[in-house]
Write a protein that holds these residues in place. Structure first.
Motif, short mmCIF file in Angstrom:
data_model
loop_
_atom_site.label_atom_id
_atom_site.label_comp_id
_atom_site.label_asym_id
_atom_site.label_seq_id
_atom_site.Cartn_x
_atom_site.Cartn_y
_atom_site.Cartn_z
N VAL A 127 -9.05 6.55 -4.90
CA VAL A 127 -8.29 5.76 -5.34
C VAL A 127 -9.13 4.93 -6.43
CG1 VAL A 127 -6.63 5.60 -3.55
CG2 VAL A 127 -8.35 4.14 -3.66
N ASN B 175 0.97 -1.33 0.07
CA ASN B 175 0.11 0.07 -0.08
C ASN B 175 0.84 1.15 -0.06
OD1 ASN B 175 -2.48 -1.46 -0.16
ND2 ASN B 175 -2.90 -0.98 2.19
N ILE C 100 -11.22 2.62 6.72
CA ILE C 100 -10.36 1.82 5.75
C ILE C 100 -9.95 0.41 6.04
CG2 ILE C 100 -9.02 3.73 4.77
CD1 ILE C 100 -6.75 3.24 6.89
N ASP D 92 4.67 6.46 4.89
CA ASP D 92 4.83 6.93 3.71
C ASP D 92 4.71 8.52 3.52
OD1 ASP D 92 2.06 7.57 2.79
OD2 ASP D 92 1.77 5.28 2.91
N TYR E 88 -13.57 -1.60 1.06
CA TYR E 88 -13.56 -0.25 1.24
C TYR E 88 -12.27 0.31 0.43
CZ TYR E 88 -14.14 4.44 2.58
OH TYR E 88 -14.36 5.93 2.55
N GLY F 6 -2.03 10.62 1.60
CA GLY F 6 -2.89 10.42 3.02
C GLY F 6 -4.14 10.03 2.68
N ILE F 7 -4.98 9.97 3.74
CA ILE F 7 -6.41 9.59 3.57
C ILE F 7 -7.32 10.60 4.44
CG2 ILE F 7 -7.84 7.91 4.33
CD1 ILE F 7 -5.34 6.02 4.56
N SER G 110 -4.15 -0.31 -8.40
CA SER G 110 -5.14 -1.38 -8.50
C SER G 110 -5.55 -1.91 -7.05
CB SER G 110 -4.83 -2.83 -9.14
OG SER G 110 -3.54 -3.04 -8.48
N GLY G 111 -6.45 -2.59 -6.78
CA GLY G 111 -6.90 -3.29 -5.51
C GLY G 111 -8.12 -3.50 -5.31
N ASN G 112 -8.65 -4.00 -4.29
CA ASN G 112 -9.97 -4.71 -3.98
C ASN G 112 -10.75 -4.27 -2.66
OD1 ASN G 112 -8.70 -6.33 -2.24
ND2 ASN G 112 -8.67 -7.80 -3.71
N GLY G 113 -9.76 -3.29 -1.76
CA GLY G 113 -10.00 -2.91 -0.39
C GLY G 113 -10.13 -4.17 0.53
N LEU G 114 -9.53 -5.33 0.36
CA LEU G 114 -9.69 -6.38 1.27
C LEU G 114 -8.21 -6.42 1.99
CD1 LEU G 114 -11.23 -9.48 -0.97
CD2 LEU G 114 -12.16 -8.14 1.05
N LEU H 139 -6.31 -4.46 3.74
CA LEU H 139 -6.42 -3.88 5.40
C LEU H 139 -7.24 -4.46 6.44
CD1 LEU H 139 -5.93 0.07 5.12
CD2 LEU H 139 -4.27 -1.72 5.58
N ALA H 140 -8.29 -5.12 5.84
CA ALA H 140 -9.35 -5.79 6.55
C ALA H 140 -8.54 -7.18 6.98
CB ALA H 140 -10.49 -6.14 5.73
N PHE I 73 1.12 3.48 9.38
CA PHE I 73 0.39 2.49 9.80
C PHE I 73 1.43 1.80 11.12
CE2 PHE I 73 -1.82 2.74 6.02
CZ PHE I 73 -3.16 2.32 6.54
P1 ADP Z 1 -6.52 -1.67 -1.79
O1 ADP Z 1 -6.58 -3.03 -2.33
O2 ADP Z 1 -7.62 -0.86 -2.26
O3 ADP Z 1 -5.30 -1.01 -1.44
P2 ADP Z 1 -6.72 -1.77 1.21
O4 ADP Z 1 -7.63 -2.76 2.19
O5 ADP Z 1 -5.27 -2.35 1.21
O6 ADP Z 1 -7.45 -1.92 -0.40
O7 ADP Z 1 -6.81 -0.10 1.49
C1 ADP Z 1 -7.93 0.30 1.63
C2 ADP Z 1 -7.89 1.56 1.33
O8 ADP Z 1 -7.32 2.25 2.16
C3 ADP Z 1 -7.50 1.83 -0.04
O9 ADP Z 1 -8.15 1.78 -1.16
C4 ADP Z 1 -6.77 3.31 0.27
O10 ADP Z 1 -7.68 4.26 -0.22
C5 ADP Z 1 -6.58 3.52 1.69
N1 ADP Z 1 -5.14 3.11 1.70
C6 ADP Z 1 -4.57 2.18 2.26
N2 ADP Z 1 -3.13 2.34 2.61
C7 ADP Z 1 -2.99 3.80 2.38
C8 ADP Z 1 -1.81 4.54 2.38
N3 ADP Z 1 -0.45 3.95 2.44
N4 ADP Z 1 -1.77 5.69 1.75
C9 ADP Z 1 -3.12 6.02 1.42
N5 ADP Z 1 -4.15 5.42 1.27
C10 ADP Z 1 -4.19 4.13 1.58
#
Ligand code: ADP
Length: 463
Positions: free
Chosen positions: A417, A363, A407, A394, A412, A398-399, A423-427, A429-430, A455
């Protein structure tokens, strides 16, 4: 807003308070009435004694001095103001304070046999005043004016008021206390239900609220809740099973397609179809990763993920993960700086912790601009319980504050993004959060919009 308990308490107090006030008012009026009647009865006795005395005097037909004429014992009621007037108007026993009270009208009425009873004020004191016609030989011959002090009545009423001023607040206090204890007892099963219901989450859907012993409204509510939980648990279980089965079923053909395409690519000379195959391979890779993640989440949900907990060097794992991600960072000209204080040994599942670190590093690289920096630091906190603290910071965008609390939710993705290049599916961090929590650790995020995201993963150390 008042709670139901407070509302019950308040309404009990209001109803009881009103009842007490009505009761006090009625009792006060009755006591006052009966005290005045007692006083009237005494005055009537006094008047009949005067009558007897006057009759005796009248019978003796003497016409001496008025003072002698009234030979009865005037001291029987010494505090009673007495004035006796003959029919002719001649005063035969004088109390001057009463003289003004007898006007012509009331005298005439008295002479016609109509007495008067009322409360009067003399020298700022209250008196019960009676105007009584006295009959001798069936003719009204005298008028007697009597005024007895109301002091006794007033003292009795004052005592009564004091009694109520003390007993009403005490009764209200006792009612409040009793009402508080009763409602607390009645609501205790309800509070327990709320507590249990709050603790129920997707991870412990088998929890049920404890029903009270008696079958009352609370019992039926609890039973309805438990029945609802049965249905939810059943629906969740079949949904999880479906996701697990689907992910599993999808994964095998995806792997086959991937290797078939890779094989076919080797025999294709033209650039254009080769590029198409490359794009397909990226998408298949994305789908395979998603199937793996869904399968992992389904296992965690069903408590089927058994961690392979072993003593391990966490610092070494961090270094290995950075090596794995380095090629991605180099592509974006991102520098990864590593700060490790000392060797960190802990008890953990190496494979799952690797997933945690890689998700966070991935991420950080994904959401950081080119030519930026990522810092990874590992330290040990000596506060009890001792923890390993891994910070991945990083310098990305930011968020936003509104999205930050979401997040770690499944699927989510922040608004910026979604539809973007990353690319990503939002899974990710969960899964990361659940794996950290399975290790009895915690994960947190701090964020400065436009200046990057940090983090922090804290894991308990071996004791
Ligand atoms: P994804 O597959 O979208 O990366 P994650 O579950 O890893 O899914 O992250 C969920 C969301 O959290 C991301 O879509 C992004 O919007 C936000 N996010 C995660 N890590 C970061 C980061 N280091 N900087 C900014 N946004 C982040």
């Amino acid at each position: 807003m008042l709670s139901i308990k407070e509302k019950i308490l308040l309404s009990n107090l209001i109803v009881f308070g009103l009842m007490l006030l009505i009761f006090a008012f009625i009792t006060y009026q009755n006591i006052k009435k009966s005290e005045i009647e007692k006083l009237d009865a005494n005055l009537q006795v006094y008047a009949s004694k005067i009558q007897t005395e006057l009759e005796d005097t009248f019978d003796s037909e003497e016409s001496g001095d008025t003072a002698d004429f009234i030979g009865f014992n005037y001291n029987i009621f010494p505090k009673t103001k007495t004035r006796i007037i003959e029919r002719s108007g001649k005063v035969i026993l004088q109390d001057s304070t009463l003289a003004t009270l007898l006007n012509k009208n009331s005298l005439n009425k008295a002479l016609l046999g109509q007495g008067t009873k009322r409360i009067i004020t003399l020298n700022q004191k209250h008196y019960r005043y009676l105007l009584i016609p006295i009959e001798i030989d069936d003719h009204i011959k005298y008028i007697v004016q009597l005024a007895a002090s109301m002091n006794v009545v007033e003292v009795t009423l004052k005592h009564f008021i004091i009694l109520f001023l003390i007993s009403i607040p005490m009764a209200m206090l006792l009612t409040a206390l009793a009402s508080f204890l009763i409602t607390r007892k009645a609501f205790r099963p309800m509070s327990q239900m709320v507590k249990t219901a709050q603790q129920i989450s997707a991870l412990n859907l088998n929890e049920r609220v404890v029903l009270p012993k008696t079958r009352n409204e609370v019992w039926y509510l609890g039973e309805a809740l438990n029945n609802m939980m049965d249905r939810i648990e059943k629906a969740f279980r079949s949904q999880r099973q479906f996701i697990a089965n689907a992910s599993h079923e999808i994964r095998t053909p995806l792997t086959i397609i991937y290797s078939e395409l890779e094989y076919a690519k080797r025999y294709i000379k033209d650039q254009a179809p080769k590029e198409s195959i490359d794009t397909s391979l990226i998408e298949i890779d994305y789908l395979t990763q998603m199937a793996d993640e869904l399968l992992l989440l389904a296992k965690i949900d069903a408590s089927q993920l058994v961690l392979d907990m072993k003593p391990m060097r966490f610092d070494e794992l961090v270094v290995d993960c950075i090596k794995l991600i380095e090629s991605l960072a180099i592509k974006k000209n991102i520098e990864i700086k590593l700060y490790i204080e000392k060797a960190v040994e802990l008890q953990g599942d190496k494979q799952q912790l690797k997933t945690v670190i890689l998700n966070l590093l991935d991420n950080a690289v994904k959401y950081s601009p080119s030519h930026s920096k990522i810092s990874v630091s590992l330290s040990v906190s000596n506060l009890q319980p001792k923890t390993a603290r891994l910070t991945i910071k990083d310098s990305g965008s930011g968020i936003s504050e509104t999205e930050l609390p979401h997040i770690f939710n499944r699927f989510y993705r922040a608004r910026v993004v979604r539809g973007g290049k990353a690319s990503g599916n939002g899974l990710g961090l969960a899964i990361t959060k659940q794996l950290v929590e399975l290790h009895k650790g915690k994960i947190s995020v701090t964020n400065k919009i436009g200046k990057g995201t940090s983090f922090v993963v804290e894991l308990p150390l071996n004791s």
